[in-house]
Design an enzyme around this catalytic site. Structure first.
Site, PDB file in Angstrom:
ATOM      1  N   GLU A  95       0.784  -1.249  -0.311  1.00 52.66           N
ATOM      2  CA  GLU A  95      -0.225  -0.414   0.393  1.00 52.66           C
ATOM      3  C   GLU A  95       0.716   1.222  -0.109  1.00 52.66           C
ATOM      4  O   GLU A  95       1.843   1.441   0.158  1.00 52.66           O
ATOM      5  CB  GLU A  95      -0.782  -0.087   0.842  1.00 52.66           C
ATOM      6  N   ASP A  96       0.211   2.555  -0.286  1.00 53.35           N
ATOM      7  CA  ASP A  96       1.053   3.794  -0.485  1.00 53.35           C
ATOM      8  C   ASP A  96       1.347   4.266   0.652  1.00 53.35           C
ATOM      9  O   ASP A  96       2.059   4.687   1.292  1.00 53.35           O
ATOM     10  CB  ASP A  96       0.897   4.584  -1.494  1.00 53.35           C
ATOM     11  N   ASP A  99      -4.226   5.735   6.315  1.00 58.69           N
ATOM     12  CA  ASP A  99      -4.672   6.457   7.184  1.00 58.69           C
ATOM     13  C   ASP A  99      -5.167   7.175   8.262  1.00 58.69           C
ATOM     14  O   ASP A  99      -5.338   6.137   9.311  1.00 58.69           O
ATOM     15  CB  ASP A  99      -5.435   7.901   5.891  1.00 58.69           C
ATOM     16  N   GLY A 101      -6.576   3.666   8.083  1.00 59.41           N
ATOM     17  CA  GLY A 101      -6.918   2.975   8.034  1.00 59.41           C
ATOM     18  C   GLY A 101      -8.349   1.620   7.239  1.00 59.41           C
ATOM     19  O   GLY A 101      -8.022  -0.100   7.566  1.00 59.41           O
ATOM     20  N   THR A 103      -9.624   1.164   4.382  1.00 59.79           N
ATOM     21  CA  THR A 103      -9.474   1.232   3.226  1.00 59.79           C
ATOM     22  C   THR A 103      -8.242  -0.353   3.263  1.00 59.79           C
ATOM     23  O   THR A 103      -9.428  -1.794   3.261  1.00 59.79           O
ATOM     24  CB  THR A 103      -8.580   1.318   2.443  1.00 59.79           C
ATOM     25  N   LYS A 127       0.394   6.931   8.251  1.00 62.77           N
ATOM     26  CA  LYS A 127      -0.154   8.551   9.449  1.00 62.77           C
ATOM     27  C   LYS A 127      -1.134   8.073  10.159  1.00 62.77           C
ATOM     28  O   LYS A 127      -2.232   8.310  10.563  1.00 62.77           O
ATOM     29  CB  LYS A 127      -0.908   9.208   8.395  1.00 62.77           C
ATOM     30  N   ASP A 155      -1.570  10.543  -5.247  1.00 64.22           N
ATOM     31  CA  ASP A 155      -1.761  12.409  -5.775  1.00 64.22           C
ATOM     32  C   ASP A 155      -2.968  13.451  -5.215  1.00 64.22           C
ATOM     33  O   ASP A 155      -3.335  13.009  -4.239  1.00 64.22           O
ATOM     34  CB  ASP A 155      -3.320  11.431  -6.839  1.00 64.22           C
ATOM     35  N   ARG A 161       1.342  12.444  -9.228  1.00 62.00           N
ATOM     36  CA  ARG A 161       1.142  11.035  -8.668  1.00 62.00           C
ATOM     37  C   ARG A 161       2.763  10.657  -9.719  1.00 62.00           C
ATOM     38  O   ARG A 161       3.488   9.650  -9.597  1.00 62.00           O
ATOM     39  CB  ARG A 161       0.217   9.946  -9.944  1.00 62.00           C
TER      40      ARG A 161
HETATM   41  P1  5GP Z   1      -7.947   4.678   4.365  1.00 58.75           P
HETATM   42  O1  5GP Z   1      -8.390   4.027   4.467  1.00 58.75           O
HETATM   43  O2  5GP Z   1      -6.388   4.376   5.322  1.00 58.75           O
HETATM   44  O3  5GP Z   1      -7.959   6.199   5.567  1.00 58.75           O
HETATM   45  O4  5GP Z   1      -7.317   5.421   2.857  1.00 58.75           O
HETATM   46  C1  5GP Z   1      -5.755   4.969   2.188  1.00 58.75           C
HETATM   47  C2  5GP Z   1      -5.962   6.096   0.923  1.00 58.75           C
HETATM   48  O5  5GP Z   1      -6.296   7.363   1.197  1.00 58.75           O
HETATM   49  C3  5GP Z   1      -4.785   6.021   0.188  1.00 58.75           C
HETATM   50  O6  5GP Z   1      -4.345   5.261  -0.371  1.00 58.75           O
HETATM   51  C4  5GP Z   1      -4.625   7.201  -0.207  1.00 58.75           C
HETATM   52  O7  5GP Z   1      -5.085   7.017  -1.179  1.00 58.75           O
HETATM   53  C5  5GP Z   1      -5.396   8.327   0.179  1.00 58.75           C
HETATM   54  N1  5GP Z   1      -4.600   9.077   1.658  1.00 58.75           N
HETATM   55  C6  5GP Z   1      -4.758   9.158   2.551  1.00 58.75           C
HETATM   56  N2  5GP Z   1      -3.597  10.089   3.277  1.00 58.75           N
HETATM   57  C7  5GP Z   1      -3.408  10.834   1.952  1.00 58.75           C
HETATM   58  C8  5GP Z   1      -2.356  11.634   1.626  1.00 58.75           C
HETATM   59  O8  5GP Z   1      -1.989  12.408   2.381  1.00 58.75           O
HETATM   60  N3  5GP Z   1      -2.128  11.887   0.139  1.00 58.75           N
HETATM   61  C9  5GP Z   1      -2.421  11.287  -0.212  1.00 58.75           C
HETATM   62  N4  5GP Z   1      -2.298  11.634  -1.951  1.00 58.75           N
HETATM   63  N5  5GP Z   1      -3.657   9.959  -0.455  1.00 58.75           N
HETATM   64  C10 5GP Z   1      -3.798   9.889   0.980  1.00 58.75           C
END
Ligand code: 5GP
Length: 173
Positions: A95-96, A99, A101, A103, A127, A155, A161
């Site tokens: 995963e990139d 945030d 969590g 997803t 994060k 992005d 990207r």
């Molecule tokens: P989660 O489900 O953990 O909240 O979201 C993860 C997804 O949110 C990541 O795969 C990404 O697409 C997006 N995301 C969360 N934080 C950032 C950030 O600081 N920058 C970008 N570009 N995308 C983020």
């Protein structure tokens, strides 16, 4: 829109990816590694790390996005799912950024239901302070503060990207 200061340089990124790939190579020696990239964000990190991993592996991808409705937890939508049979595989989800969590938690549970031999998670960025759902992270590149970042696959509005480094990003009025 302003792309801010470089937050992680090309060199810092390269060194960290190599470090992660070395640990993964040692731990997956003799295993049946299926590396699964989560698109679109992980496409750059994924392609870098799989080329530095020194054990045989198979690649696959999935595409998912999460939508946050009001204050409630987001809902995850699958656009493309893994095609490989995971039953006899040691799956490594790549995963990139994690945030909230939401997803990854959804994807992890979905894959676990298919009964892989093992399942681990590697994320380039974490994060931690934004976490809403706890997800076990086995390999983490960098823990970063609560700032929006772009580049190295990440992005804003599908742009940036292709930046080779990670930058902070501020949206101006
Ligand atoms: P989660 O489900 O953990 O909240 O979201 C993860 C997804 O949110 C990541 O795969 C990404 O697409 C997006 N995301 C969360 N934080 C950032 C950030 O600081 N920058 C970008 N570009 N995308 C983020």
């Amino acid at each position: 829109m302003v792309v801010g200061r470089p937050f992680l340089t090309v060199e810092q990124i390269h060194n960290k990816v190599k470090e992660l790939a070395d640990v993964i190579s040692d731990e997956y020696e003799g295993k049946n590694l299926l590396a699964v990239g989560i698109l679109k964000g992980a496409f750059v990190f994924f392609s870098d790390i799989v080329r530095m991993i020194r054990v045989p592996l198979v690649v696959d991808f999935l595409i998912a996005s999460s939508y946050v409705r009001g204050d409630s937890s987001g809902e995850v939508k699958m656009h493309y799912d893994i095609r490989e049979d995971v039953a006899d595989k040691d799956v490594l989800l790549i995963e990139d950024i994690v945030d909230t969590g939401i997803t990854l938690n959804y994807l992890r549970e979905r894959i676990l239901m298919k009964g892989p031999k093992s399942l681990k998670i590697c994320t380039f960025l974490d994060k931690t302070e934004r976490r809403e759902v706890s997800v076990p992270l086995d390999y983490v590149g960098f823990r970063i503060p609560n700032e929006f970042v772009v580049g190295y696959g990440l992005d804003f509005d599908n742009k940036f990207r292709n930046l080779p480094y990670i930058s902070t990003f501020k949206k101006t009025a």
